[in-house]
Design a protein around this motif. Structure first.
Motif, short mmCIF file in Angstrom:
data_model
loop_
_atom_site.label_atom_id
_atom_site.label_comp_id
_atom_site.label_asym_id
_atom_site.label_seq_id
_atom_site.Cartn_x
_atom_site.Cartn_y
_atom_site.Cartn_z
N ARG A 45 -15.20 -24.21 23.85
CA ARG A 45 -15.15 -25.77 23.35
C ARG A 45 -13.80 -26.14 23.53
N ILE A 47 -11.79 -29.01 21.77
CA ILE A 47 -11.98 -29.76 20.32
C ILE A 47 -10.72 -30.63 20.40
N VAL A 81 -14.86 -38.02 16.48
CA VAL A 81 -13.62 -37.26 15.95
C VAL A 81 -13.19 -38.15 14.60
N SER A 86 -13.06 -33.71 13.73
CA SER A 86 -12.83 -33.05 14.92
C SER A 86 -14.21 -33.48 15.64
N GLY A 87 -14.17 -32.90 17.20
CA GLY A 87 -15.12 -33.15 17.91
C GLY A 87 -15.04 -32.50 19.17
N ILE A 88 -16.25 -32.29 19.98
CA ILE A 88 -16.01 -31.45 21.49
C ILE A 88 -15.79 -32.39 22.38
N CYS A 117 -5.16 -30.75 19.93
CA CYS A 117 -6.21 -30.14 20.68
C CYS A 117 -6.61 -28.74 20.73
N GLU A 120 -11.93 -23.15 21.14
CA GLU A 120 -12.49 -22.17 20.71
C GLU A 120 -14.04 -21.41 21.43
N GLU A 122 -17.35 -20.77 22.70
CA GLU A 122 -18.73 -21.20 22.74
C GLU A 122 -19.78 -20.47 21.99
#
Ligand code: TYC
Length: 122
Positions: A45, A47, A81, A86-88, A117, A120, A122
């Motif tokens: 991912r 992020i 985000v 945070s977000g994918i 950025c 990580e 998945e």
């Protein structure tokens, strides 16, 4: 998990031109395949992290250009985000994820925004 499995366990080889042409109905040699399995790559991912200074429009533009998101989805991810921290941005094989992280950080650096950025598993 069953992945990369081929349905073909053996590859048949005809013994000669006559057989390939179906003229003799002769022998066919059955030998083990040389290529067996391909593994799907493990995924990561990418992020995006919130900060107080990077303009919202800049983040939306990155999501459009680097991650190929349509405008509405890019806006949705950016707001997520902004609100959650945070977000994918996307999910990719390792080397592609690394390239995206570098692209984001380089574009942010050039524009003098502190946007960060990460990636990580998945
Ligand atoms: N919080 C930023 C602002 O209010 C916007 C922002 C969104 C920044 C997403 C970073 O990854 C980010 N301008």
């Amino acid at each position: 998990m069953s992945q990369g499995r081929s349905s073909e366990a053996f590859r048949a080889r005809s013994t000669g031109a006559h057989d390939r042409e179906g003229l003799t109905g002769g022998q066919v040699i059955v030998e083990p395949k040389t290529k067996t399995r391909t593994k799907r790559p493990s995924l990561y991912r990418v992020i995006l992290l919130n900060d107080d200074y990077t303009p919202m429009e800049f983040v939306v533009e990155l999501l459009r250009t680097v991650f190929h998101k349509p405008q509405a989805e890019a806006t949705r991810i950016m707001l997520h985000v902004h609100q959650k921290g945070s977000g994918i941005a996307g999910i990719y094989p390792c080397e592609i994820a690394e390239t995206k992280v570098r692209a984001v950080e380089e574009l942010a650096r050039q524009a003098q925004h502190p946007l960060k950025c990460a990636m990580e598993p998945e």
